[in-house]
Design a protein around this motif. Structure first.
Motif, PDB file in Angstrom:
ATOM      1  N   LEU A  21      11.128  24.457   1.625  1.00 24.20           N
ATOM      2  CA  LEU A  21      12.548  24.147   1.747  1.00 24.20           C
ATOM      3  C   LEU A  21      12.806  22.711   2.212  1.00 24.20           C
ATOM      4  N   ALA A  22      11.964  22.206   3.107  1.00 25.81           N
ATOM      5  CA  ALA A  22      12.140  20.829   3.582  1.00 25.81           C
ATOM      6  C   ALA A  22      11.967  19.844   2.430  1.00 25.81           C
ATOM      7  N   GLN A  23      11.000  20.107   1.573  1.00 22.92           N
ATOM      8  CA  GLN A  23      10.778  19.240   0.424  1.00 22.92           C
ATOM      9  C   GLN A  23      11.932  19.345  -0.573  1.00 22.92           C
ATOM     10  N   PHE A  24      12.428  20.572  -0.773  1.00 22.47           N
ATOM     11  CA  PHE A  24      13.561  20.739  -1.682  1.00 22.47           C
ATOM     12  C   PHE A  24      14.795  20.016  -1.140  1.00 22.47           C
ATOM     13  N   ASP A  25      15.010  20.081   0.172  1.00 29.86           N
ATOM     14  CA  ASP A  25      16.148  19.384   0.784  1.00 29.86           C
ATOM     15  C   ASP A  25      16.104  17.886   0.461  1.00 29.86           C
ATOM     16  N   VAL A  26      14.899  17.330   0.437  1.00 27.76           N
ATOM     17  CA  VAL A  26      14.752  15.904   0.120  1.00 27.76           C
ATOM     18  C   VAL A  26      15.196  15.629  -1.313  1.00 27.76           C
ATOM     19  N   LEU A  27      14.840  16.518  -2.229  1.00 31.87           N
ATOM     20  CA  LEU A  27      15.270  16.330  -3.617  1.00 31.87           C
ATOM     21  C   LEU A  27      16.796  16.355  -3.719  1.00 31.87           C
ATOM     22  N   VAL A  28      17.418  17.280  -2.994  1.00 28.88           N
ATOM     23  CA  VAL A  28      18.884  17.368  -3.007  1.00 28.88           C
ATOM     24  C   VAL A  28      19.493  16.110  -2.384  1.00 28.88           C
ATOM     25  N   ALA A  29      18.878  15.611  -1.314  1.00 29.31           N
ATOM     26  CA  ALA A  29      19.383  14.407  -0.657  1.00 29.31           C
ATOM     27  C   ALA A  29      19.231  13.183  -1.553  1.00 29.31           C
ATOM     28  N   ILE A  30      18.171  13.144  -2.346  1.00 31.67           N
ATOM     29  CA  ILE A  30      18.004  12.032  -3.283  1.00 31.67           C
ATOM     30  C   ILE A  30      19.101  12.077  -4.341  1.00 31.67           C
ATOM     31  N   VAL A  56       9.505  12.040   1.368  1.00 33.76           N
ATOM     32  CA  VAL A  56       9.746  11.339   0.104  1.00 33.76           C
ATOM     33  C   VAL A  56       8.430  11.013  -0.583  1.00 33.76           C
ATOM     34  N   SER A  57       7.445  10.546   0.197  1.00 36.21           N
ATOM     35  CA  SER A  57       6.132  10.229  -0.376  1.00 36.21           C
ATOM     36  C   SER A  57       5.489  11.462  -1.000  1.00 36.21           C
ATOM     37  N   GLU A  58       5.640  12.622  -0.343  1.00 41.20           N
ATOM     38  CA  GLU A  58       5.100  13.863  -0.894  1.00 41.20           C
ATOM     39  C   GLU A  58       5.751  14.188  -2.237  1.00 41.20           C
ATOM     40  N   MET A  59       7.051  13.994  -2.317  1.00 41.99           N
ATOM     41  CA  MET A  59       7.765  14.290  -3.552  1.00 41.99           C
ATOM     42  C   MET A  59       7.398  13.320  -4.677  1.00 41.99           C
ATOM     43  N   VAL A  60       7.152  12.073  -4.313  1.00 38.00           N
ATOM     44  CA  VAL A  60       6.704  11.090  -5.304  1.00 38.00           C
ATOM     45  C   VAL A  60       5.305  11.442  -5.800  1.00 38.00           C
ATOM     46  N   GLN A 100       3.875  14.302  -5.911  1.00 38.50           N
ATOM     47  CA  GLN A 100       3.865  15.524  -6.705  1.00 38.50           C
ATOM     48  C   GLN A 100       4.681  15.407  -7.992  1.00 38.50           C
ATOM     49  N   GLY A 101       5.255  14.233  -8.211  1.00 42.53           N
ATOM     50  CA  GLY A 101       5.960  13.996  -9.464  1.00 42.53           C
ATOM     51  C   GLY A 101       7.407  14.457  -9.508  1.00 42.53           C
ATOM     52  N   PHE A 102       7.976  14.790  -8.367  1.00 39.31           N
ATOM     53  CA  PHE A 102       9.368  15.226  -8.339  1.00 39.31           C
ATOM     54  C   PHE A 102      10.341  14.052  -8.169  1.00 39.31           C
ATOM     55  N   ALA A 103       9.829  12.920  -7.726  1.00 42.01           N
ATOM     56  CA  ALA A 103      10.660  11.732  -7.510  1.00 42.01           C
ATOM     57  C   ALA A 103       9.843  10.500  -7.863  1.00 42.01           C
ATOM     58  N   ARG A 104      10.525   9.377  -7.971  1.00 40.57           N
ATOM     59  CA  ARG A 104       9.825   8.119  -8.262  1.00 40.57           C
ATOM     60  C   ARG A 104      10.500   6.986  -7.502  1.00 40.57           C
ATOM     61  N   ARG A 105       9.729   5.974  -7.232  1.00 37.12           N
ATOM     62  CA  ARG A 105      10.260   4.785  -6.583  1.00 37.12           C
ATOM     63  C   ARG A 105      10.708   3.803  -7.669  1.00 37.12           C
ATOM     64  N   GLY A 106      11.722   3.032  -7.350  1.00 36.41           N
ATOM     65  CA  GLY A 106      12.220   2.026  -8.277  1.00 36.41           C
ATOM     66  C   GLY A 106      12.651   0.791  -7.525  1.00 36.41           C
ATOM     67  N   VAL A 107      13.106  -0.200  -8.265  1.00 36.54           N
ATOM     68  CA  VAL A 107      13.557  -1.461  -7.681  1.00 36.54           C
ATOM     69  C   VAL A 107      15.076  -1.512  -7.741  1.00 36.54           C
ATOM     70  N   SER A 108      15.678  -1.881  -6.652  1.00 35.74           N
ATOM     71  CA  SER A 108      17.126  -1.970  -6.579  1.00 35.74           C
ATOM     72  C   SER A 108      17.664  -2.995  -7.567  1.00 35.74           C
ATOM     73  N   GLN A 109      18.761  -2.614  -8.230  1.00 36.67           N
ATOM     74  CA  GLN A 109      19.424  -3.552  -9.128  1.00 36.67           C
ATOM     75  C   GLN A 109      20.217  -4.591  -8.338  1.00 36.67           C
ATOM     76  N   ALA A 110      20.560  -4.231  -7.090  1.00 35.30           N
ATOM     77  CA  ALA A 110      21.346  -5.145  -6.263  1.00 35.30           C
ATOM     78  C   ALA A 110      20.473  -6.134  -5.499  1.00 35.30           C
ATOM     79  N   ASP A 111      19.261  -5.694  -5.152  1.00 35.27           N
ATOM     80  CA  ASP A 111      18.358  -6.533  -4.362  1.00 35.27           C
ATOM     81  C   ASP A 111      16.921  -6.170  -4.737  1.00 35.27           C
ATOM     82  N   ALA A 112      16.253  -7.041  -5.465  1.00 34.64           N
ATOM     83  CA  ALA A 112      14.909  -6.748  -5.986  1.00 34.64           C
ATOM     84  C   ALA A 112      13.889  -6.540  -4.874  1.00 34.64           C
TER      85      ALA A 112
END
Length: 202
Positions: free
Chosen positions: A59-68, A102-106, A108-120
């Motif tokens: 549930l803690a991991q799922f909460d992170v997905l919802v928060a993202i 967040v790192s756990e979700m990344v 496991q393939g549920f999330a990914r990191r990206g670069v901000s369009q506002a600040d690289a």
């Protein structure tokens, strides 16, 4: 004298200018909320959804997905980019715990990191296609169960209930004005506690 039963509580509320019908509603609602809170803390429906859907996260991991994702009804005004600090704020958890989840979700393939369009220089967090699928599936599971229950209500009941529930959901926003308004009654409660017998130390 400290309050001992609901009749004394009712007397205090009437003394404060709260009518008997409202006082009875307050006590009934409080009892229901305590029962609801105990069940909500166990997260029965969310846990059941994760098990039945064979997702393999807790549930803690799922909460992170919802928060993202940041759905507006749950987190209020949501917009812009999501970072680890955003997840921590939305879930009211320590930033270091948010970073780990967040790192756990990344990983496991549920999330990914990206670069901000506002600040690289800034790293943002996004749901992967797999993460989106999980959030949608769990939400659909919950809505099926709730929809089955509410399906027995008639149109008028639903039309009255939803706006009233939204209105009731904001009652905690008025704590400070209410404590100022009922300062004398609160002082009376504190005085009663001060006169109560002291606990015996074994």
């Amino acid at each position: 004298m400290p309050l001992k039963d609901t009749s004394e509580v009712g007397a205090l509320l009437r003394q404060a200018g709260i009518d008997a019908q409202t006082a009875e509603a307050v006590m009934d609602i409080d009892g229901l909320m305590q029962k609801w809170r105990r069940r909500a803390l166990r997260r029965e429906l969310g846990h059941r959804a994760l098990v039945d859907l064979k997702i393999g996260i807790d549930l803690a991991q799922f909460d992170v997905l919802v928060a993202i994702e940041g759905p507006e009804p749950e987190f209020g005004e949501v917009g812009g980019e999501t970072m680890v600090a955003t997840v921590a704020e939305r879930l009211n958890i320590d930033p270091s715990r948010a970073s780990r989840l967040v790192s756990e979700m990344v990983e496991q393939g549920f999330a990914r990191r990206g670069v901000s369009q506002a600040d690289a220089r800034r790293t943002i967090i996004e749901l992967s296609d797999r993460g989106w699928a999980v959030v949608r599936a769990v939400r659909a599971y919950k809505f099926l169960i709730m929809g089955d229950f509410l399906g027995e209500w008639d149109t008028a009941e639903l039309a009255a209930f939803v706006p009233m529930l939204k209105r009731f959901g904001s009652w905690m926003d008025g704590i400070d004005p209410a404590t100022e308004k009922y300062a004398a009654e609160i002082e009376q409660l504190a005085a009663g506690l001060a006169q109560a017998p002291k606990a015996e130390v074994a």
